[in-house]
Motif scaffolding. Structure first.
Motif, PDB file in Angstrom:
ATOM      1  N   ASP A   1      43.657  46.975  39.873  1.00  0.00           N
ATOM      2  CA  ASP A   1      44.829  46.996  40.569  1.00  0.00           C
ATOM      3  C   ASP A   1      44.316  47.180  42.128  1.00  0.00           C
ATOM      4  OD1 ASP A   1      46.442  46.301  38.718  1.00  0.00           O
ATOM      5  OD2 ASP A   1      47.364  47.958  38.674  1.00  0.00           O
ATOM      6  N   GLN A   2      43.427  48.057  42.578  1.00  0.00           N
ATOM      7  CA  GLN A   2      43.066  48.352  43.821  1.00  0.00           C
ATOM      8  C   GLN A   2      42.067  47.339  44.161  1.00  0.00           C
ATOM      9  OE1 GLN A   2      41.765  52.344  44.434  1.00  0.00           O
ATOM     10  NE2 GLN A   2      43.763  53.101  44.778  1.00  0.00           N
ATOM     11  N   VAL A   3      41.276  46.826  43.248  1.00  0.00           N
ATOM     12  CA  VAL A   3      40.370  45.574  43.606  1.00  0.00           C
ATOM     13  C   VAL A   3      41.061  44.336  43.850  1.00  0.00           C
ATOM     14  CG1 VAL A   3      38.953  44.048  42.485  1.00  0.00           C
ATOM     15  CG2 VAL A   3      38.251  46.441  42.086  1.00  0.00           C
ATOM     16  N   LEU A   4      42.271  44.154  43.309  1.00  0.00           N
ATOM     17  CA  LEU A   4      43.227  42.907  43.343  1.00  0.00           C
ATOM     18  C   LEU A   4      43.850  43.189  44.960  1.00  0.00           C
ATOM     19  CD1 LEU A   4      44.737  42.409  39.748  1.00  0.00           C
ATOM     20  CD2 LEU A   4      42.879  41.319  40.812  1.00  0.00           C
ATOM     21  N   GLY A   5      44.072  44.367  45.271  1.00  0.00           N
ATOM     22  CA  GLY A   5      44.586  44.453  46.714  1.00  0.00           C
ATOM     23  C   GLY A   5      43.858  44.551  47.607  1.00  0.00           C
ATOM     24  N   THR A   6      42.406  44.433  47.683  1.00  0.00           N
ATOM     25  CA  THR A   6      41.433  44.271  48.793  1.00  0.00           C
ATOM     26  C   THR A   6      41.222  42.884  49.077  1.00  0.00           C
ATOM     27  OG1 THR A   6      39.664  43.717  47.179  1.00  0.00           O
ATOM     28  CG2 THR A   6      39.976  46.156  47.843  1.00  0.00           C
ATOM     29  N   SER A   7      40.684  42.635  50.273  1.00  0.00           N
ATOM     30  CA  SER A   7      40.455  41.537  51.161  1.00  0.00           C
ATOM     31  C   SER A   7      39.231  40.858  50.542  1.00  0.00           C
ATOM     32  CB  SER A   7      40.552  41.732  52.527  1.00  0.00           C
ATOM     33  OG  SER A   7      39.601  42.654  52.955  1.00  0.00           O
ATOM     34  N   GLY A   8      38.834  39.762  50.764  1.00  0.00           N
ATOM     35  CA  GLY A   8      37.631  39.059  50.667  1.00  0.00           C
ATOM     36  C   GLY A   8      37.925  38.019  49.591  1.00  0.00           C
ATOM     37  N   ASP A   9      37.128  37.022  49.252  1.00  0.00           N
ATOM     38  CA  ASP A   9      36.993  36.072  48.350  1.00  0.00           C
ATOM     39  C   ASP A   9      36.608  36.552  47.090  1.00  0.00           C
ATOM     40  OD1 ASP A   9      37.707  34.267  50.396  1.00  0.00           O
ATOM     41  OD2 ASP A   9      35.803  33.649  50.916  1.00  0.00           O
ATOM     42  N   GLU A  10      35.566  37.477  46.753  1.00  0.00           N
ATOM     43  CA  GLU A  10      35.225  37.911  45.778  1.00  0.00           C
ATOM     44  C   GLU A  10      35.690  39.267  45.232  1.00  0.00           C
ATOM     45  OE1 GLU A  10      31.017  37.962  43.091  1.00  0.00           O
ATOM     46  OE2 GLU A  10      30.999  38.533  45.260  1.00  0.00           O
ATOM     47  N   ARG A  11      36.105  39.458  44.123  1.00  0.00           N
ATOM     48  CA  ARG A  11      36.781  40.716  43.587  1.00  0.00           C
ATOM     49  C   ARG A  11      35.902  41.011  42.675  1.00  0.00           C
ATOM     50  NH1 ARG A  11      42.848  38.450  43.271  1.00  0.00           N
ATOM     51  NH2 ARG A  11      43.722  38.987  45.524  1.00  0.00           N
ATOM     52  N   MET A  12      35.046  42.275  42.942  1.00  0.00           N
ATOM     53  CA  MET A  12      33.892  42.769  42.365  1.00  0.00           C
ATOM     54  C   MET A  12      34.114  44.027  41.769  1.00  0.00           C
ATOM     55  SD  MET A  12      29.539  42.477  42.782  1.00  0.00           S
ATOM     56  CE  MET A  12      29.762  40.716  42.036  1.00  0.00           C
ATOM     57  N   LEU A  13      34.020  44.377  40.572  1.00  0.00           N
ATOM     58  CA  LEU A  13      33.565  45.715  40.249  1.00  0.00           C
ATOM     59  C   LEU A  13      32.137  46.054  39.841  1.00  0.00           C
ATOM     60  CD1 LEU A  13      36.804  46.194  37.632  1.00  0.00           C
ATOM     61  CD2 LEU A  13      36.235  47.433  39.533  1.00  0.00           C
ATOM     62  N   PHE A  14      31.629  47.126  40.264  1.00  0.00           N
ATOM     63  CA  PHE A  14      30.397  47.915  39.610  1.00  0.00           C
ATOM     64  C   PHE A  14      30.656  48.466  38.247  1.00  0.00           C
ATOM     65  CE2 PHE A  14      27.090  51.141  39.369  1.00  0.00           C
ATOM     66  CZ  PHE A  14      26.172  50.231  39.549  1.00  0.00           C
ATOM     67  N   THR A  15      29.656  48.234  37.362  1.00  0.00           N
ATOM     68  CA  THR A  15      29.857  49.043  35.914  1.00  0.00           C
ATOM     69  C   THR A  15      28.336  49.004  35.436  1.00  0.00           C
ATOM     70  OG1 THR A  15      30.811  48.798  33.748  1.00  0.00           O
ATOM     71  CG2 THR A  15      29.665  46.646  34.653  1.00  0.00           C
ATOM     72  N   SER A  16      28.230  49.623  34.392  1.00  0.00           N
ATOM     73  CA  SER A  16      27.061  50.208  33.820  1.00  0.00           C
ATOM     74  C   SER A  16      26.891  49.637  32.338  1.00  0.00           C
ATOM     75  CB  SER A  16      26.777  51.673  33.964  1.00  0.00           C
ATOM     76  OG  SER A  16      25.762  51.761  33.088  1.00  0.00           O
ATOM     77  N   LEU A  17      25.882  49.071  31.850  1.00  0.00           N
ATOM     78  CA  LEU A  17      25.846  48.774  30.394  1.00  0.00           C
ATOM     79  C   LEU A  17      24.679  49.542  29.853  1.00  0.00           C
ATOM     80  CD1 LEU A  17      25.606  44.933  30.682  1.00  0.00           C
ATOM     81  CD2 LEU A  17      27.775  46.296  30.275  1.00  0.00           C
ATOM     82  N   HIS A  18      24.698  50.898  30.226  1.00  0.00           N
ATOM     83  CA  HIS A  18      23.411  51.920  29.889  1.00  0.00           C
ATOM     84  C   HIS A  18      24.301  52.402  28.558  1.00  0.00           C
ATOM     85  CE1 HIS A  18      20.561  51.472  32.845  1.00  0.00           C
ATOM     86  NE2 HIS A  18      21.394  51.578  33.705  1.00  0.00           N
ATOM     87  N   MET A  19      24.936  51.813  27.619  1.00  0.00           N
ATOM     88  CA  MET A  19      25.619  52.635  26.500  1.00  0.00           C
ATOM     89  C   MET A  19      25.001  52.013  25.186  1.00  0.00           C
ATOM     90  SD  MET A  19      27.451  50.128  27.813  1.00  0.00           S
ATOM     91  CE  MET A  19      28.135  50.652  28.724  1.00  0.00           C
ATOM     92  N   VAL A  20      23.893  51.258  25.056  1.00  0.00           N
ATOM     93  CA  VAL A  20      23.814  50.675  24.101  1.00  0.00           C
ATOM     94  C   VAL A  20      23.445  51.750  22.575  1.00  0.00           C
ATOM     95  CG1 VAL A  20      22.368  48.721  25.058  1.00  0.00           C
ATOM     96  CG2 VAL A  20      21.025  50.654  24.543  1.00  0.00           C
TER      97      VAL A  20
END
Length: 347
Positions: A19-38
């Protein structure tokens, strides 16, 4: 501003962050995440979380991956398509990847590439010339291991001088990440500060940088102030102890004069407007206090000064309020010509 989510985040935390990401300005709504859980068997389930956020909310991701994690991801039936179907448009490749491997991954995956801006050197960046590379700084869970401000600036310049974007982390304010729960800053001095102050400091040190919340979420008011700054450049300053006669300062934004002065920032268009109802001077004209010129300064009467440094008391000025203590350091991050909006300290 960007945000981060992780497999260990509770569902309500993920929703708050999105929800906070959707409230930010800018064209791209990006999240940083990790795939280090294999090794934990969580990849399939977390992949569905990413897919839902991408399909339902249009969120994209930068995913931190190791060689083992990336090999595991693309080994399934979907191959490299696993990334695109979950909105992963950028891969952060840290330790374990050489320049040739990074080039092959960029071509095969179609993703933009991020490398660790806190650790790379000039020679490695030169090997990546021509690739769609960004510099993502590291964050540091263990206290006393984060970067110094001069090092952050120097490492960031390696990227910016080559036309490459730079991103850096500030700690969250809710749901701090395991296992230490002690914040995830890029700059060590920001480990226990509020997000608004930390955000503005990073934007001063590296104005071109994108700031990322490393964990959980930030307070709603801080998120709103950050969004306003990114949209308009206006800096919100919570104040306390405001003289009744100075309430006009809360009615609209004010521009700081463009001249660089060591003692104070002068608020444009305040001259002649304020006569304090009562003189309430402290021991000095402290940094972060608001001072108004009195009749002794003639045509300057009523002009408001936001003090940049401590100065002795002056018979020609009176204190009319101050920036609230949690935000006083923002005075160091202001620059002449900026616009500020004064508000009462939120409860």
């Amino acid at each position: 501003m960007l945000f981060s989510i992780y497999p260990t985040d509770a569902a309500e935390t993920r929703r708050t962050v999105i929800d906070q990401v959707l409230g930010t300005s800018g064209d791209e709504r990006m999240l940083f995440t990790s795939l280090h859980m294999v090794d934990t068997g969580e990849l399939a389930a977390f992949g569905e979380v990413l897919r839902a956020a991408h399909d339902d909310d249009g969120v994209t991701f930068c995913a931190d991956v190791s060689p083992v994690a990336l090999e595991h991801v693309v080994a399934g039936d979907e191959g490299w398509g696993w990334l695109a179907r979950r909105g992963i448009t950028m891969l952060r490749l840290d330790y374990g990847f050489d320049a040739d491997e990074i080039g092959r991954i960029a071509e095969t995956s179609g993703c933009r590439i991020a490398v660790n801006a806190s650790t790379v050197d000039v020679a490695f960046l030169d090997e990546l010339a021509g690739l769609p590379v960004a510099g993502w700084h590291n964050f540091y869970p263990r206290p006393e291991t984060g970067l110094t401000a001069p090092f952050l600036v120097a490492q960031s310049r390696l990227f910016l001088d080559r036309g490459m974007p730079v991103l850096a982390f500030i700690p969250g304010e809710r749901e701090l990440r395991a296992p230490l729960h002690l914040g995830l800053p890029t700059l060590e001095e920001q480990r226990h500060r509020n997000a608004w102050r930390s955000y503005l400091q990073l934007r001063r040190l590296v104005p071109e940088a994108v700031v990322v919340c490393a964990e959980g979420a930030v307070a709603d008011d801080h998120a709103a102030w950050i969004a306003e700054f990114e949209a308009t450049g206006t800096v919100t300053l919570p104040v306390v102890g405001l003289d009744a006669a100075a309430s006009v300062l809360l009615e609209r934004p004010w521009r700081l004069r463009v001249e660089e002065a060591a003692a104070s920032f002068r608020l444009d268009e305040t001259r002649g407007g304020i006569r304090p109802s009562r003189i309430r001077n402290a021991d000095a004209r402290e940094r972060g206090s608001l001072q108004v010129d009195l009749d002794a300064y003639g045509r300057y009467r009523g002009e408001v000064h936001l003090m940049r440094a401590d100065r002795p008391l002056d018979a020609g000025q009176a204190r009319i309020g101050e920036v609230a203590a949690p935000y006083r350091g923002i005075v160091d991050d202001l620059r002449p010509g900026q616009t500020v909006r004064l508000i009462p300290l939120p409860a």
